[in-house]
Design an enzyme around this catalytic site. Structure first.
Site, PDB file in Angstrom:
ATOM      1  N   ASP A  56     -10.840   2.872   4.071  1.00  0.00           N
ATOM      2  CA  ASP A  56     -11.158   1.439   3.964  1.00  0.00           C
ATOM      3  C   ASP A  56     -12.663   1.228   3.780  1.00  0.00           C
ATOM      4  O   ASP A  56     -13.098   0.140   3.391  1.00  0.00           O
ATOM      5  CB  ASP A  56     -10.750   0.717   5.264  1.00  0.00           C
ATOM      6  CG  ASP A  56      -9.494  -0.120   5.104  1.00  0.00           C
ATOM      7  OD1 ASP A  56      -9.206  -0.546   3.974  1.00  0.00           O
ATOM      8  OD2 ASP A  56      -8.824  -0.340   6.123  1.00  0.00           O
ATOM      9  N   GLN A 103      -4.488  -1.613   9.651  1.00  0.00           N
ATOM     10  CA  GLN A 103      -4.429  -2.948   9.043  1.00  0.00           C
ATOM     11  C   GLN A 103      -4.974  -4.004  10.003  1.00  0.00           C
ATOM     12  O   GLN A 103      -4.612  -4.035  11.184  1.00  0.00           O
ATOM     13  CB  GLN A 103      -2.980  -3.267   8.639  1.00  0.00           C
ATOM     14  CG  GLN A 103      -2.815  -4.558   7.851  1.00  0.00           C
ATOM     15  CD  GLN A 103      -3.452  -4.523   6.458  1.00  0.00           C
ATOM     16  OE1 GLN A 103      -3.637  -3.467   5.857  1.00  0.00           O
ATOM     17  NE2 GLN A 103      -3.788  -5.683   5.933  1.00  0.00           N
ATOM     18  N   LYS A 115       0.841  -1.202   0.000  1.00  0.00           N
ATOM     19  CA  LYS A 115       0.000   0.000   0.000  1.00  0.00           C
ATOM     20  C   LYS A 115       0.878   1.255   0.000  1.00  0.00           C
ATOM     21  O   LYS A 115       0.623   2.204  -0.736  1.00  0.00           O
ATOM     22  CB  LYS A 115      -0.934  -0.009   1.220  1.00  0.00           C
ATOM     23  CG  LYS A 115      -2.038  -1.063   1.109  1.00  0.00           C
ATOM     24  CD  LYS A 115      -2.851  -1.224   2.398  1.00  0.00           C
ATOM     25  CE  LYS A 115      -3.803  -2.421   2.257  1.00  0.00           C
ATOM     26  NZ  LYS A 115      -4.632  -2.675   3.439  1.00  0.00           N
TER      27      LYS A 115
END
Ligand code: GUN
Length: 293
Positions: A119, A96, A52
């Protein structure tokens, strides 16, 4: 049969984002900035986060990695989240998952400012998605919607069968494909572990989204001619002929179903590469204040 090349499409979209970032900077705008929080030492998570951050660099974004050990307390994680919420330079951030067991993921998710939730996991964004309001879409569903759009795959009036009802793939896909939108207007059947006679459902499907996490689950006898197959599975199967001892396969038995399909995503190189692109697109949307103004 036409292959949906997720790797190539992801690269195309990254190039488009990079061009937009240059234009933003030239117009005196701020550089989009994504932060990622990585807690603990799960090796798979470390790889995902590294990818990412690299993707950010590739398109000209700023990126920040907040990395802490597995002993980090829940209160410390909530403090990190608060600091990122309050930092005006950060457009969006992700924490995460999975988090170490002593940290309540739900609590952390709820602490994230929905405006920075690139997200798309916060209930505010999930709710807005369900209502058809502008929202950040979760990475995998957003990537799939992009694929259907860019490959001009007709969805209106089609019967779509989603296999798997997870919060991050199956359920949002069922909502998005039934929405009144350019990619949407499907009649959706959401199937799951308690579904009886799955084959009778998949045989009626014009579009199948397979997100069940079982190798070779969808077989040739379960699909009709001309079906569109989006394979979300990334499953490891032992393979002594490979240097690393395994290979990646999807939820569909590719050799069996591909000849019957009109479009199909391969594994690897299908849905997977699109997920990071989604995160970049959400970060760009945030820096442009497209969702929340
Ligand atoms: N872990 C696996 N996939 C994801 C994702 O899309 N976002 C976050 N934050 N964690 C993950």
């Amino acid at each position: 049969m036409k292959l949906i090349d997720g790797k190539a499409l992801a690269n195309t979209i990254k190039e488009e984002i990079a061009i937009e970032v240059v234009a933003l900077k030239e117009a005196g705008g701020k550089t989009p900035h994504l932060a990622a929080v990585l807690i603990g030492d799960d090796p798979a998570s470390a790889v995902y986060v590294r990818n990412k951050v690299r993707a950010c660099e590739k398109v000209g974004f700023k990126s920040t990695l907040v990395r802490k050990g597995a002993e980090t307390t829940e209160a410390e994680v909530l403090e990190i989240v608060k600091n990122l919420n309050d930092d005006p330079d950060i457009d969006g951030f992700i924490v995460q998952l999975p988090l170490p067991k002593h940290i309540d993921e739900e609590k952390v998710n709820l602490a994230i400012d929905p405006k920075k939730d690139v997200d798309g996991f916060h209930p505010m964004n999930v709710g807005r998605m369900a209502l058809g309001l502008p929202s950040y879409l979760p990475a995998t569903p957003f990537g799939i919607m992009q694929m259907l759009d860019r490959y001009d795959i007709e969805t209106s009036g089609k019967h779509c069968v989603v296999i798997g009802r997870s919060n991050i793939v199956g359920t949002p896909m069922s909502i998005l494909l039934s929405r009144k939108a350019k990619v949407g207007n499907c009649t959706v059947t959401l199937t799951h572990s308690r579904t009886k006679n799955l084959k009778s459902e998949t045989l009626r499907a014009d579009i199948i989204i397979a997100a069940i996490g079982r190798p070779d689950y969808l077989t040739a006898d379960m699909v009709k001619e001309g079906v569109v197959i989006i394979d979300v599975g990334i499953n490891r199967v032992d393979d002594a002929s490979r240097k690393r001892g395994y290979r990646l396969v999807g939820d569909a038995n590719f050799e069996g179903v591909a000849p019957k399909s009109s479009f199909i995503t391969p594994v690897p190189g299908g849905v997977g590469p699109m997920t990071i692109t989604s995160l970049l697109m959400n970060t760009l949307k945030s820096s442009r204040k497209e969702i929340y103004g």
